[in-house]
Design a protein around this motif. Structure first.
Motif, PDB file in Angstrom:
ATOM      1  N   ASP A  13      19.456   4.603  33.846  1.00 11.86           N
ATOM      2  CA  ASP A  13      20.266   5.812  33.689  1.00 11.86           C
ATOM      3  C   ASP A  13      21.019   5.817  32.361  1.00 11.86           C
ATOM      4  O   ASP A  13      21.071   6.830  31.671  1.00 11.86           O
ATOM      5  CB  ASP A  13      21.253   5.958  34.851  1.00 11.86           C
ATOM      6  CG  ASP A  13      20.569   6.261  36.176  1.00 11.86           C
ATOM      7  OD1 ASP A  13      19.373   6.644  36.173  1.00 11.86           O
ATOM      8  OD2 ASP A  13      21.244   6.103  37.220  1.00 11.86           O
ATOM      9  N   ALA A  14      21.595   4.677  31.998  1.00 11.61           N
ATOM     10  CA  ALA A  14      22.357   4.590  30.743  1.00 11.61           C
ATOM     11  C   ALA A  14      21.461   4.794  29.532  1.00 11.61           C
ATOM     12  O   ALA A  14      21.809   5.534  28.599  1.00 11.61           O
ATOM     13  CB  ALA A  14      23.084   3.252  30.657  1.00 11.61           C
ATOM     14  N   VAL A  15      20.300   4.148  29.537  1.00 13.14           N
ATOM     15  CA  VAL A  15      19.374   4.281  28.406  1.00 13.14           C
ATOM     16  C   VAL A  15      18.862   5.708  28.306  1.00 13.14           C
ATOM     17  O   VAL A  15      18.840   6.299  27.220  1.00 13.14           O
ATOM     18  CB  VAL A  15      18.218   3.269  28.519  1.00 13.14           C
ATOM     19  CG1 VAL A  15      17.123   3.567  27.506  1.00 13.14           C
ATOM     20  CG2 VAL A  15      18.740   1.846  28.343  1.00 13.14           C
ATOM     21  N   ASN A  16      18.463   6.290  29.434  1.00 12.30           N
ATOM     22  CA  ASN A  16      17.967   7.670  29.405  1.00 12.30           C
ATOM     23  C   ASN A  16      19.048   8.655  28.976  1.00 12.30           C
ATOM     24  O   ASN A  16      18.770   9.591  28.222  1.00 12.30           O
ATOM     25  CB  ASN A  16      17.373   8.057  30.758  1.00 12.30           C
ATOM     26  CG  ASN A  16      16.000   7.461  30.952  1.00 12.30           C
ATOM     27  OD1 ASN A  16      15.238   7.307  30.018  1.00 12.30           O
ATOM     28  ND2 ASN A  16      15.685   7.109  32.183  1.00 12.30           N
ATOM     29  N   ALA A  17      20.278   8.457  29.418  1.00 10.92           N
ATOM     30  CA  ALA A  17      21.384   9.341  28.998  1.00 10.92           C
ATOM     31  C   ALA A  17      21.607   9.238  27.490  1.00 10.92           C
ATOM     32  O   ALA A  17      21.813  10.255  26.811  1.00 10.92           O
ATOM     33  CB  ALA A  17      22.659   8.990  29.759  1.00 10.92           C
ATOM     34  N   PHE A  18      21.559   8.022  26.966  1.00 10.37           N
ATOM     35  CA  PHE A  18      21.715   7.816  25.523  1.00 10.37           C
ATOM     36  C   PHE A  18      20.608   8.531  24.753  1.00 10.37           C
ATOM     37  O   PHE A  18      20.867   9.233  23.774  1.00 10.37           O
ATOM     38  CB  PHE A  18      21.713   6.317  25.212  1.00 10.37           C
ATOM     39  CG  PHE A  18      21.665   5.997  23.752  1.00 10.37           C
ATOM     40  CD1 PHE A  18      22.781   6.177  22.943  1.00 10.37           C
ATOM     41  CD2 PHE A  18      20.505   5.510  23.168  1.00 10.37           C
ATOM     42  CE1 PHE A  18      22.738   5.882  21.591  1.00 10.37           C
ATOM     43  CE2 PHE A  18      20.450   5.211  21.825  1.00 10.37           C
ATOM     44  CZ  PHE A  18      21.577   5.397  21.034  1.00 10.37           C
ATOM     45  N   LEU A  19      19.371   8.347  25.204  1.00 14.04           N
ATOM     46  CA  LEU A  19      18.248   8.986  24.525  1.00 14.04           C
ATOM     47  C   LEU A  19      18.355  10.506  24.598  1.00 14.04           C
ATOM     48  O   LEU A  19      18.188  11.191  23.584  1.00 14.04           O
ATOM     49  CB  LEU A  19      16.924   8.518  25.122  1.00 14.04           C
ATOM     50  CG  LEU A  19      16.590   7.041  24.896  1.00 14.04           C
ATOM     51  CD1 LEU A  19      15.350   6.654  25.673  1.00 14.04           C
ATOM     52  CD2 LEU A  19      16.434   6.738  23.422  1.00 14.04           C
ATOM     53  N   GLU A  20      18.653  11.030  25.770  1.00 14.89           N
ATOM     54  CA  GLU A  20      18.773  12.484  25.932  1.00 14.89           C
ATOM     55  C   GLU A  20      19.909  13.044  25.081  1.00 14.89           C
ATOM     56  O   GLU A  20      19.771  14.123  24.503  1.00 14.89           O
ATOM     57  CB  GLU A  20      18.983  12.825  27.405  1.00 14.89           C
ATOM     58  CG  GLU A  20      17.729  12.615  28.233  1.00 14.89           C
ATOM     59  CD  GLU A  20      17.960  12.735  29.734  1.00 14.89           C
ATOM     60  OE1 GLU A  20      19.060  13.153  30.153  1.00 14.89           O
ATOM     61  OE2 GLU A  20      17.028  12.392  30.494  1.00 14.89           O
ATOM     62  N   SER A  21      21.010  12.317  24.964  1.00 15.25           N
ATOM     63  CA  SER A  21      22.122  12.788  24.130  1.00 15.25           C
ATOM     64  C   SER A  21      21.745  12.828  22.654  1.00 15.25           C
ATOM     65  O   SER A  21      22.405  13.488  21.854  1.00 15.25           O
ATOM     66  CB  SER A  21      23.367  11.912  24.338  1.00 15.25           C
ATOM     67  OG  SER A  21      23.207  10.650  23.710  1.00 15.25           O
ATOM     68  N   ASN A  22      20.680  12.122  22.305  1.00 11.72           N
ATOM     69  CA  ASN A  22      20.166  12.125  20.929  1.00 11.72           C
ATOM     70  C   ASN A  22      18.929  12.992  20.777  1.00 11.72           C
ATOM     71  O   ASN A  22      18.228  12.912  19.769  1.00 11.72           O
ATOM     72  CB  ASN A  22      19.870  10.683  20.490  1.00 11.72           C
ATOM     73  CG  ASN A  22      21.127   9.952  20.106  1.00 11.72           C
ATOM     74  OD1 ASN A  22      21.666  10.166  19.026  1.00 11.72           O
ATOM     75  ND2 ASN A  22      21.631   9.133  21.008  1.00 11.72           N
ATOM     76  N   GLY A  23      18.664  13.814  21.803  1.00 16.07           N
ATOM     77  CA  GLY A  23      17.530  14.730  21.734  1.00 16.07           C
ATOM     78  C   GLY A  23      16.184  14.056  21.858  1.00 16.07           C
ATOM     79  O   GLY A  23      15.175  14.582  21.380  1.00 16.07           O
TER      80      GLY A  23
END
Length: 117
Positions: A13-23
């Motif tokens: 969840d943390a990695v995916n949230a980070f990636l999504e926040s960076n588009g």
């Protein structure tokens, strides 16, 4: 073996949230979800990992690689990641405008490899 390498839900969840926040939209590359992949422009990889990716040329072969001399794992991911790769190693050729990113994700108290390409 799969239970050993499967990352903790909090790490995913943390990695995916980070990636999504960076588009960035990652693709799952392994059955257990411990390897993910994405490509990013060099400028975005520099921003995401506080790095300075540059083109390096192997003197003997003339082969060019995009690498950095240092990088930083964002504080929000430090309990979930151990390494970003390839960053400081020179083992494969990459396209200058895009950087494959490999990360090692924690799996509870164990660690599992995660790839962001």
């Amino acid at each position: 073996m799969e239970a050993y390498v499967k990352p903790a839900r909090a790490s995913v969840d943390a990695v995916n949230a980070f990636l999504e926040s960076n588009g960035i939209n990652a693709t799952t590359l392994s059955p257990t979800g411990d390897w993910l992949g994405f490509s990013a422009p060099v400028s975005k990889a520099n921003e995401m990992f506080d790095a300075d990716f540059s083109v390096y040329m192997h003197a003997a072969t003339g082969r060019e690689l995009v690498r950095t001399l240092s990088y930083s794992i964002p504080s929000t991911l430090q309990e979930h990641l151990d390494i970003v790769h390839p960053t400081t190693t020179c083992v494969q050729r990459v396209v200058v405008v895009s950087v494959p990113i490999y990360l090692v994700m924690h799996s509870g108290s164990r660690r599992a490899m995660g790839v962001f390409h």
